[in-house]
Write an enzyme that holds these catalytic residues in place. Structure first.
Site: not given
Length: 289
Positions: A187, A245
């Site tokens: 990611r 995050c």
């Protein structure tokens, strides 16, 4: 205050407090266990909680109680207000002076959100069960089933106990400090993005997946190993460090791991879910440069 508690110590504390209560004696500091079962795949942990939890543990709904979804433009898990968290804390039965132990079934990667928020709210003694429920089960400790409804508590949330940064501060941090991205490496690199509108990472951020702070059993790595891990990324005492995050959940786990390593770090609560939705915010892809 310690950040972690081991399963044997928790079992002994709970047993001692239970015995004192049965005898009508004053047990001293209470230990309250909160079960924060949550994941992206299964955000509602109620069924798993009801099937088996640490005896006396109170279920915490991360989506509803550790986030304010009425807040607009602040990412997928905006921080709750002081008032909302106070109401939740009292529902969980928390009182001022309690020792609070949080756990999950994900190596504390969701429970860390509760750890961080309760520390931010001013509670002094908040710990994570090291190894989480996997360690408790592996040790052969008992599990209870069914719902726990404690007597209401009187604790009050007063934010300011933990450092927080916003999107602008996160953007500026790499120029003079270290910004860590706690998402999975793919990611970070922008190879996949299963939930947010744009793939990639905040320019200048360094990849530090939260799972890399855990061993194969789901326990935190020893402090020396964590110090070595974060030092390789430039995160050392005295340097300004921040973490983000996807939506501010596993970034709290990174903040906790850094604290075990002796490094203070700020949390960017909006994280990638906020950043990737704001027009004009630059996006970097690929490995670190």
């Amino acid at each position: 205050m310690p950040i972690l508690i081991q399963h044997d110590e928790l079992r002994e504390r709970l047993a001692g407090e239970r015995l004192a209560a049965e005898r009508g004696a004053e047990a001293g500091t209470r230990t309250v266990v909160l079960d924060v079962r949550w994941s992206l795949a299964v955000p509602d942990g109620t069924e798993a909680y009801l099937a088996g939890h640490v005896p006396g543990a109170v279920y915490v709904d991360l989506d509803r109680e550790l986030a304010d979804h009425d807040a607009v433009g602040e990412g997928r898990h905006p921080l709750p207000s002081e008032q909302a968290l106070t109401a939740a804390m009292r529902r969980w039965g928390l009182r001022d002076g309690d020792t609070v132990v949080v756990t999950d079934d994900l190596g504390n990667q969701s429970a860390a959100r509760a750890w961080w928020l309760l520390r931010h709210a001013g509670l002094a003694d908040v710990r994570m069960l090291d190894g989480a429920l996997a360690a408790w089960r592996a040790a052969g400790h008992p599990l209870d089933t069914g719902w726990v409804s404690p007597e209401p508590g009187d604790a009050t949330a007063r934010f300011g106990g933990m450092p927080v940064i916003d999107a602008d501060a996160a953007a500026a941090l790499p120029s003079g400090g270290v910004l860590l991205d706690a998402r999975a490496g793919e990611r970070y690199r922008g190879e996949v993005e299963p939930i947010d509108p744009r793939a990639g990472h905040i320019p200048g951020a360094r990849s530090a997946p939260s799972g890399g702070s855990l061993d194969a059993s789901g326990r935190f790595l020893p402090a020396d190993a964590l110090r070595e891990r974060f030092a390789a990324l430039g995160a050392v005492p005295g340097v300004a460090v921040g973490a983000y995050c996807g939506s501010g959940v596993t970034a709290a786990h990174a903040v906790a791991a850094l604290a075990i390593a002796g490094v203070d770090a700020a949390l960017y609560p909006g994280s990638w879910s906020q950043w990737s939705r704001e027009e004009g915010r630059p996006v970097a892809t690929g490995p670190e440069t």
